[in-house]
Design an enzyme around this catalytic site. Structure first.
Site, mmCIF file in Angstrom:
data_model
loop_
_atom_site.group_PDB
_atom_site.id
_atom_site.type_symbol
_atom_site.label_atom_id
_atom_site.label_comp_id
_atom_site.label_asym_id
_atom_site.label_seq_id
_atom_site.Cartn_x
_atom_site.Cartn_y
_atom_site.Cartn_z
ATOM 1 N N ASP A 306 0.829 -1.217 0.000
ATOM 2 C CA ASP A 306 0.000 0.000 0.000
ATOM 3 C C ASP A 306 0.861 1.264 0.000
ATOM 4 O O ASP A 306 0.343 2.362 -0.225
ATOM 5 C CB ASP A 306 -0.953 0.034 1.209
ATOM 6 C CG ASP A 306 -2.158 -0.886 1.012
ATOM 7 O OD1 ASP A 306 -2.266 -1.531 -0.043
ATOM 8 O OD2 ASP A 306 -2.990 -0.963 1.945
ATOM 9 N N LYS A 403 -12.243 6.987 0.808
ATOM 10 C CA LYS A 403 -12.257 5.534 1.044
ATOM 11 C C LYS A 403 -11.568 5.191 2.361
ATOM 12 O O LYS A 403 -12.041 4.341 3.113
ATOM 13 C CB LYS A 403 -11.566 4.813 -0.124
ATOM 14 C CG LYS A 403 -11.593 3.295 -0.005
ATOM 15 C CD LYS A 403 -11.040 2.623 -1.257
ATOM 16 C CE LYS A 403 -11.271 1.127 -1.265
ATOM 17 N NZ LYS A 403 -10.375 0.351 -0.409
HETATM 18 O O1 LIG Z 1 -5.828 -7.189 5.379
HETATM 19 C C1 LIG Z 1 -5.804 -5.962 5.204
HETATM 20 O O2 LIG Z 1 -6.262 -5.162 6.038
HETATM 21 C C2 LIG Z 1 -5.224 -5.440 3.965
HETATM 22 C C3 LIG Z 1 -4.380 -6.236 3.213
HETATM 23 C C4 LIG Z 1 -3.719 -5.754 1.981
HETATM 24 O O3 LIG Z 1 -4.386 -6.323 0.885
HETATM 25 P P1 LIG Z 1 -3.832 -7.634 0.073
HETATM 26 O O4 LIG Z 1 -3.695 -8.736 1.042
HETATM 27 O O5 LIG Z 1 -4.909 -7.836 -0.932
HETATM 28 O O6 LIG Z 1 -2.505 -7.234 -0.524
HETATM 29 C C5 LIG Z 1 -3.768 -4.230 1.861
HETATM 30 O O7 LIG Z 1 -3.420 -3.839 0.553
HETATM 31 C C6 LIG Z 1 -5.139 -3.686 2.193
HETATM 32 O O8 LIG Z 1 -5.176 -2.282 2.083
HETATM 33 C C7 LIG Z 1 -5.515 -4.043 3.609
HETATM 34 C C1 LIG Z 2 -6.006 -2.063 -1.282
HETATM 35 C C2 LIG Z 2 -6.634 -1.288 -0.394
HETATM 36 O O1 LIG Z 2 -7.829 -1.539 0.185
HETATM 37 P P1 LIG Z 2 -8.832 -2.778 0.143
HETATM 38 O O2 LIG Z 2 -8.129 -3.944 -0.497
HETATM 39 O O3 LIG Z 2 -9.181 -3.038 1.563
HETATM 40 O O4 LIG Z 2 -10.016 -2.319 -0.659
HETATM 41 C C3 LIG Z 2 -5.986 -0.035 0.081
HETATM 42 O O5 LIG Z 2 -6.499 0.560 1.069
HETATM 43 O O6 LIG Z 2 -4.995 0.403 -0.502
#
Ligand SMILES: O=C(O)C1=C[C@@H](OP(=O)(O)O)[C@@H](O)[C@H](O)C1
Ligand SMILES: C=C(OP(=O)(O)O)C(=O)O
Length: 417
Positions: A306, A403
């Site tokens: 992220d 968001k």
């Molecule tokens: O488990 C979480 O809270 C998250 C995991 C990540 O996603 P991915 O596991 O799809 O990379 C991240 O990018 C997202 O913003 C939040």
């Molecule tokens: C990937 C993201 O969010 P989510 O996967 O929770 O929609 C983010 O917050 O960058």
């Protein structure tokens, strides 16, 4: 007409302290664990943004009672309820809400439909839907197979389950959180390499805080216990302010987040350190100071993806190229983040190159540009950082930051005072 936001260059080096809002990831885990815990939990420091409001509504659809006080950043959740017949969840744009609520909804004998915006409908769900079938849930794919909308119902016997790890860790986190309430608990085997590993550690930590027993990827059958739970600030949000110090020079302290953090994204500061910034860490704060002179870096960001777009913005102002690896899976986030960030930087005259698993940024001075943001909050927040040093930078559809961070531009402006 698309709204836009102009970012004026800073007239002097930064010297600021900022506390970002609560962690999206921890808020959404705590909301779910609290909703599955019979009794009242109080969540303090919670994030109030589109993604967490989606989760608040989602757990309410599963029978929890949620009362909120956004001003004091608290949410009180009475858990242990069950969904009404025909319950429907609108996860909006939220990956975490949708991927976490599907397994939780499938604990109950009543059918729950989960859907979201067209953007969320384009993101993958196959691995979690497949895993739910393995542990006894009934799953109906109501649109394209492997995508939302989907309807699920239980109960689930649990036990052994196979799930892939290379697309998103959220499938695994969602399954683990439902695990204590499956008859046999859950024993997960990964069929492919796990991305975003620190988020799974976070899942296990929040589950344990609410009384669940998790060892490695095995969850004991049992229950959750309600509690008061304090949520730390969001580390991905913090990356913009730490990145600002690296870009603009001077010093920024992020308070409430440090070496004691549950969030992998605090390690973005380590990357800035490798680029030549000075980082001071305490258990509860991170300070980045920089002369503005940075060197490029070659870094695998699979654990902290992220913050990859934040790094792309910082890399523009380094003295040598930056190569980011290990993040091919971010093509399946709010947008194809590799293509989007490279396209926009190229429009600003920066030599940015798309690689299969990441990108390469050759430094330069961005020319005045109105950036498209692709309905991706992180495109808007990252690209706005360019404007702190380069004149004429404008961000289109700035409202998309809602968001995860509705107050982002106000907090960015507060760095100047
Ligand atoms: O488990 C979480 O809270 C998250 C995991 C990540 O996603 P991915 O596991 O799809 O990379 C991240 O990018 C997202 O913003 C939040
Ligand atoms: C990937 C993201 O969010 P989510 O996967 O929770 O929609 C983010 O917050 O960058």
């Amino acid at each position: 007409m698309t709204e836009s936001r102009v970012i004026a260059p800073l007239s002097r080096p930064l010297d600021a302290v900022v506390r970002p809002p609560g962690s999206k990831s921890i808020t959404n885990r705590a909301l779910l664990c609290a909703a599955l815990a019979p009794g009242e939990s109080l969540l303090t420091g919670a994030l109030f943004a589109d993604d967490t409001r989606a989760m608040m509504e989602a757990v309410a659809a599963l029978g929890a009672s949620v009362s909120i006080d956004p001003l004091s950043r608290t949410a009180s959740v009475t858990g242990g309820g069950s969904p009404a017949e025909g319950a429907a969840v609108d996860a909006r744009q939220s990956g975490t809400t949708s991927r976490f609520i599907l397994p939780a909804a499938a604990l109950f004998g009543r059918r729950t439909i989960v859907d979201g915006t067209p953007q969320l409908r384009a993101r993958p769900f196959g691995p979690v839907l497949d895993a739910l079938r393995q542990v006894g849930a009934k799953v109906e794919e109501l649109g394209e197979p492997g995508f939302l909308p989907a309807a699920v119902s239980g109960p689930m016997h649990g036990g052994p389950v196979h799930v892939s790890g290379h697309i998103s860790s959220q499938f695994l986190s969602g399954l683990l959180m439902a695990g204590p309430l499956m008859r046999d608990g859950l024993r997960v085997s990964l069929t492919s390499e796990l991305v975003s590993v620190p988020y799974v550690e976070m899942t296990k930590a929040v589950m344990a805080a609410f009384g669940a027993t998790v060892e490695d990827l095995s969850v004991h059958p049992g229950s959750y216990t309600p509690r008061t739970y304090d949520i730390e600030p969001d580390a991905s949000a913090a990356s913009y302010f730490l990145g600002a110090a690296a870009i603009a020079g001077g010093r920024v302290t992020v308070s409430g987040l440090g070496t004691a953090s549950l969030q992998g994204d605090v390690r973005f500061a380590d990357v800035l350190e490798r680029m030549g910034a000075t980082v001071t860490r305490t258990p509860n704060s991170l300070t980045v100071s920089s002369s503005g002179a940075l060197r490029g870096v070659d870094v695998d960001m699979a654990d902290i993806s992220d913050t990859a777009q934040t790094l792309a913005a910082v890399a523009v102002f380094a003295g040598s190229p930056t190569r980011v690896r290990g993040i091919g899976f971010i093509r399946g986030k709010e947008t194809d983040r590799i293509a989007a960030v490279v396209t926009e930087l190229r429009r600003a005259g920066i030599d940015a190159v798309e690689d299969e698993d990441g990108f390469t940024i050759h430094p330069g001075l961005p020319r005045p540009t109105a950036f498209d943001t692709y309905e991706d909050h992180r495109m808007a927040m990252s690209l706005s950082l360019l404007g702190l040093r380069a004149p004429g930078i404008e961000v289109l559809d700035p409202g998309c930051v809602a968001k995860t961070y509705p107050g982002f531009f106000a907090d960015l402006e507060s760095l100047r005072s």
